[in-house]
Design an enzyme around this catalytic site. Structure first.
Site, PDB file in Angstrom:
ATOM      1  N   LYS A 194       4.834  -0.243  -9.588  1.00 45.55           N
ATOM      2  CA  LYS A 194       4.027   1.010  -9.423  1.00 45.55           C
ATOM      3  C   LYS A 194       2.533   0.864  -9.007  1.00 45.55           C
ATOM      4  O   LYS A 194       3.125   2.387  -8.075  1.00 45.55           O
ATOM      5  CB  LYS A 194       3.223   1.078 -10.781  1.00 45.55           C
ATOM      6  CG  LYS A 194       2.598   2.098 -11.865  1.00 45.55           C
ATOM      7  CD  LYS A 194       3.809   3.616 -11.651  1.00 45.55           C
ATOM      8  CE  LYS A 194       2.634   4.929 -11.753  1.00 45.55           C
ATOM      9  NZ  LYS A 194       2.263   4.550 -13.040  1.00 45.55           N
ATOM     10  N   LYS A 254      -8.382   5.103 -10.621  1.00 46.54           N
ATOM     11  CA  LYS A 254      -8.116   3.987 -11.150  1.00 46.54           C
ATOM     12  C   LYS A 254      -6.804   2.864 -10.398  1.00 46.54           C
ATOM     13  O   LYS A 254      -6.548   1.458  -9.564  1.00 46.54           O
ATOM     14  CB  LYS A 254      -7.845   3.946 -12.590  1.00 46.54           C
ATOM     15  CG  LYS A 254      -7.753   2.298 -12.834  1.00 46.54           C
ATOM     16  CD  LYS A 254      -6.514   1.626 -13.469  1.00 46.54           C
ATOM     17  CE  LYS A 254      -5.898   3.356 -14.605  1.00 46.54           C
ATOM     18  NZ  LYS A 254      -4.097   2.671 -14.800  1.00 46.54           N
TER      19      LYS A 254
END
Length: 292
Positions: A177, A245
């Protein structure tokens, strides 16, 4: 434990922009779905549809055979999995615990170890595709963990996505990811700069898309998010604050590996600029507003 509709109880923690659709697909597959969300009122439509509410993540873990989570930050993941009365402590022996949050690869490894010590099976399975992919059950699901656990859960993944790949052991899903987010971050800068150039050149932006989205410049962001930019719709499919983030996790992981990612660093700087301007709750394509 055989996982099958009608008998397997599935928990879903985090029914936000993406989680809501994902939980619906699981219920549509014939599973009894138990839910928890930080704000109960936002999950009322799911309760009205027949899902079962629990007051804490631990309560869901105790009641269910399989637990999915998709929450905000690594700190949230750590708290709900490893905290006192959390998922690992409360779940049954033999339970499957699947975190679909984009989180820290190292944390995924810790959760896997803690779950294994209690006879549970943990997978890290972050997703890509945003609200559109979640709504259409067309997510790309990147999985880290054991082959046996992956095989058991794959039919449930198939209800939510159409590109499901076991990438390796614990943490491999999260690392994959990060690769995805790195590619998106610099690509989004390019999409925004291209549209700003077209606008200032006096071109019709929709006509420009007709010419470039099917050529070498084509990308998911160009096809799905550029039209939203042009329309002035910056509501979230994926929040700016969460993307910042993710970029931070990727940069931390890159630093641990001793590699420099200047394109990602620039993208994070630009996103932090629009977050400071009050756009943290908008979609990632709101980066366009840094120029416009």
């Amino acid at each position: 434990m055989a996982i099958q509709p009608g008998t397997t109880k599935v928990g879903f923690i985090g029914t936000g922009v993406m989680g809501s659709s994902m939980a619906k697909h699981l219920m549509g597959g014939g599973y009894e779905v138990h839910i928890y969300n930080r704000t109960k009122a936002k999950a009322q439509h799911l309760l009205d549809a027949g899902m079962i509410w629990h007051d804490t993540p631990g309560e869901i873990a105790a009641a269910c055979d399989v637990v999915f989570t998709i929450v905000g930050y690594p700190s949230d993941v750590e708290a709900i999995y490893l905290g006192e009365s959390g998922i690992v402590q409360s779940a049954k022996t033999g339970a499957y615990l699947i975190d679909m949050t984009t989180s820290s690869p190292a944390l995924a490894g810790r959760i896997h170890e803690a779950a294994a010590a209690k006879g549970q099976f943990a997978l890290d399975a972050p997703v890509s595709g945003g609200d559109i992919g979640a709504r259409n059950a067309a997510l790309s699901i990147m999985v880290g963990g054991d082959q046996q656990a992956f095989a058991a859960i794959e039919p449930l993944f198939a209800l939510m996505g159409n590109n499901i790949v076991l990438q390796g052991g614990p943490g491999a899903g999260q690392h994959t990811k990060m690769v995805n987010q790195i590619a998106i971050a610099s690509g989004m800068v390019g999409v925004c700069e291209a549209l700003i150039y077209a606008k200032n050149a006096g071109l019709d932006l929709n006509n420009v898309l007709l010419s470039i989205e099917s050529g070498a410049a084509g990308s998911w962001s160009l096809s799905n998010l550029a039209p939203r930019m042009i329309a002035g719709n910056f509501e979230p499919g994926f929040y700016v604050k969460h993307f910042i983030k993710d970029m931070g996790i990727a940069l931390d992981s890159a630093a641990e590996m001793g590699i420099d990612l200047p394109g990602l660093s620039l993208a994070k700087e630009l996103y932090e600029r629009i977050a400071e301007a009050g756009l943290a709750e908008k979609g990632t394509h709101a980066l366009y507003m840094a120029w416009d």
